[in-house]
Design an enzyme around this catalytic site. Sequence first.
Site, PDB file in Angstrom:
ATOM      1  N   LYS A   1      -6.711  10.643  -2.423  1.00  0.00           N
ATOM      2  CA  LYS A   1      -7.131   9.448  -3.156  1.00  0.00           C
ATOM      3  C   LYS A   1      -7.884   9.857  -4.404  1.00  0.00           C
ATOM      4  O   LYS A   1      -8.979  10.381  -4.340  1.00  0.00           O
ATOM      5  CB  LYS A   1      -7.971   8.541  -2.284  1.00  0.00           C
TER       6      LYS A   1
ATOM      7  N   THR B   1       0.839  -1.187   0.000  1.00  0.00           N
ATOM      8  CA  THR B   1       0.000   0.000   0.000  1.00  0.00           C
ATOM      9  C   THR B   1       0.876   1.239   0.000  1.00  0.00           C
ATOM     10  O   THR B   1       1.867   1.305   0.728  1.00  0.00           O
ATOM     11  CB  THR B   1      -0.956   0.050   1.216  1.00  0.00           C
TER      12      THR B   1
ATOM     13  N   GLU C   1      -4.667  -2.736   4.821  1.00  0.00           N
ATOM     14  CA  GLU C   1      -4.239  -3.302   6.102  1.00  0.00           C
ATOM     15  C   GLU C   1      -5.355  -4.025   6.839  1.00  0.00           C
ATOM     16  O   GLU C   1      -5.112  -4.710   7.829  1.00  0.00           O
ATOM     17  CB  GLU C   1      -3.715  -2.180   7.022  1.00  0.00           C
TER      18      GLU C   1
ATOM     19  N   TRP D   1      -3.620   6.340  -4.687  1.00  0.00           N
ATOM     20  CA  TRP D   1      -3.050   7.339  -3.788  1.00  0.00           C
ATOM     21  C   TRP D   1      -2.083   8.301  -4.474  1.00  0.00           C
ATOM     22  O   TRP D   1      -1.285   7.907  -5.323  1.00  0.00           O
ATOM     23  CB  TRP D   1      -2.282   6.652  -2.663  1.00  0.00           C
TER      24      TRP D   1
HETATM   25  P1  AMP Z   1      -6.406   1.352   0.413  1.00  0.00           P
HETATM   26  O1  AMP Z   1      -5.522   0.771   1.448  1.00  0.00           O
HETATM   27  O2  AMP Z   1      -5.688   1.825  -0.802  1.00  0.00           O
HETATM   28  O3  AMP Z   1      -7.531   0.439   0.113  1.00  0.00           O
HETATM   29  O4  AMP Z   1      -7.047   2.678   0.993  1.00  0.00           O
HETATM   30  C1  AMP Z   1      -7.783   2.664   2.195  1.00  0.00           C
HETATM   31  C2  AMP Z   1      -8.221   4.059   2.506  1.00  0.00           C
HETATM   32  O5  AMP Z   1      -9.159   4.517   1.522  1.00  0.00           O
HETATM   33  C3  AMP Z   1      -8.926   4.207   3.821  1.00  0.00           C
HETATM   34  O6  AMP Z   1      -8.036   4.300   4.907  1.00  0.00           O
HETATM   35  C4  AMP Z   1      -9.711   5.493   3.588  1.00  0.00           C
HETATM   36  O7  AMP Z   1      -8.884   6.626   3.756  1.00  0.00           O
HETATM   37  C5  AMP Z   1     -10.100   5.380   2.126  1.00  0.00           C
HETATM   38  N1  AMP Z   1     -11.445   4.764   2.019  1.00  0.00           N
HETATM   39  C6  AMP Z   1     -11.754   3.487   1.750  1.00  0.00           C
HETATM   40  N2  AMP Z   1     -13.093   3.307   1.704  1.00  0.00           N
HETATM   41  C7  AMP Z   1     -13.649   4.507   1.973  1.00  0.00           C
HETATM   42  C8  AMP Z   1     -14.990   4.986   2.090  1.00  0.00           C
HETATM   43  N3  AMP Z   1     -16.046   4.206   1.887  1.00  0.00           N
HETATM   44  N4  AMP Z   1     -15.169   6.302   2.395  1.00  0.00           N
HETATM   45  C9  AMP Z   1     -14.111   7.128   2.578  1.00  0.00           C
HETATM   46  N5  AMP Z   1     -12.826   6.735   2.476  1.00  0.00           N
HETATM   47  C10 AMP Z   1     -12.588   5.440   2.184  1.00  0.00           C
END
Ligand code: AMP
Length: 537
Positions: A435, A180, A326, A440
């Site tokens: 995001k 990540t 994670e 990211w």
């Molecule tokens: P990743 O590890 O790339 O899947 O990113 C995870 C992160 O995406 C989370 O810690 C949030 O900051 C953001 N995220 C995931 N789902 C949501 C959601 N439904 N609403 C807002 N942010 C989200």
Amino acid sequence: MNVPLTINSIMDFAERVHGDTEIVSVTIDNPKHRYTFRDAFARTRQLANALAAAGVQGGDRVATLAWNDYRHFELYYAISCSGAVCHTINPRLFPEQVDYIANHAEDKLIFTDPAFLPLLEGLEDKLTTVEKYIVLTDATNMPATSLSNAIDYETFIMDQPDTFTWPEFDENTASALCYTSGTTGNPKGVLYSHRSTLLHAYGAALPDTMNMSMHDVILPIVPMFHVNAWNIIYGAAMIGCKLVFPGPKMGDGAALQALIEDEQVTMSAGVPTVWLALLAYLRDTGKSIDSLNRVVVGGAACPQSIIDEFEEKHNVYAHQGWGMTETGPLGTYNSLKPGMENLPLEGRRAIQVKQGRPVFGVDIRIVNDDGEVQPWDGESTGEIRIRGNWVCSGYYKLEGADSHDADGYFGTGDVACLDSDAYLKITDRTKDVIKSGGEWISSIELENVAVGHPDIAEAAVIGVAHPTWTERPLLIVIAEEGKIPDKSDVLSFLEGKVAKWWIPEDVVFVDEIPHTATGKISKKDLRVTFSDYTFPE
Ligand code: AMP
């Protein structure tokens, strides 16, 4: 009885019980490949033999750089069920990151879609642990490549028998690895185990979670390189539903609509950006998606407009989910509690835009800046902390880098509140990242490059809401005294120094940038100052 919770058990069961269930894929060499779980697992055994012949042993990392399709499905099962680790690499990372993570993971083989050959050709000299590249195509469609040890997938498995004796191992054995880049510094690796994957598959399939059934036809648009396509691949084999893989067409509204209609897809999952593309296509063409009854929207906050348009125009229910690489990923999932479906539309929507309720298997709490656990009152905000059966215990080969608190909860960097009905609502994030379209962008890296411009004294980057990409970077700068840099000059200065899609959407010039007591740029204050800002058309 103590039967190990392994992915092998999902595979064995799926073949025996759901052997005739179909898997349909779009690939670069075939616009509609179609076969069954039975066919898939026979080829998986051929692949397992080929992996063994190539010297892959238990614990080795084998990488994939691939879209969602049937060959990637075979790789998931053959690698993990051999006791090796399926390391899914995100092809959207820029070359330095791919090179870093492949070396950090010490990948032995890389299986790649033909589209990513130029990326690997440019990196080959740096990929010191990779012994062979296997290109996900057949001999007829194999492109010319300068990679020194490359072979097409079909030739790689062709002469192998379709019988294989799978090894036995502990359920805590690592099955998959996903890096990540959601925080600063180098990407960090998260390992999943057979046990965590199987428990997650149970949790995700439950009726008030994704409600997966053998009567469903599921189209996972979320990439298989992103937290194992939210693990849907395993749940689908467990419950025996037909799978439809979009291959490279995941952002293509026309292709998605055609797949949904042709294959009678009932459920799909993806980030908001893919839904915006699909909805725009449906609006422009007047085409329909009648078979679809629900979608899972996650990876970024789901705008209410997506929920409205799906429901009002297409009779599709949009469920929001929240999670992270994670956290396996599933943390919360939005389904209405009994009676809530009768609420007036406005009240129902106010609930649907929340990130949802905790899923059994994880335990969530909100902790404020003083370390105090907050009440579930719908108002008290703090960091989301989480622990559970599929939450990571640390990062791969990075001792000391994990962010667990004294109670063993993982600190997510997301800020939220929980209400008395247990619905989570994200209000902010403490991690300094943006995001965009589900991927990211590091604000800090952009700032570091921007301050290299001779006319810029200080730079800050924040994420601002964007109608297509959910969020895009806005660059806020203080010019050097007496200098008046112009926007296009600043933006062209960034070109070539960061990935193209990282280039900020706009630049604004200010006299002052707020700082915290410790001298850091106060992103919180900047986000408030620019809360009404909209990007130019
Ligand atoms: P990743 O590890 O790339 O899947 O990113 C995870 C992160 O995406 C989370 O810690 C949030 O900051 C953001 N995220 C995931 N789902 C949501 C959601 N439904 N609403 C807002 N942010 C989200």
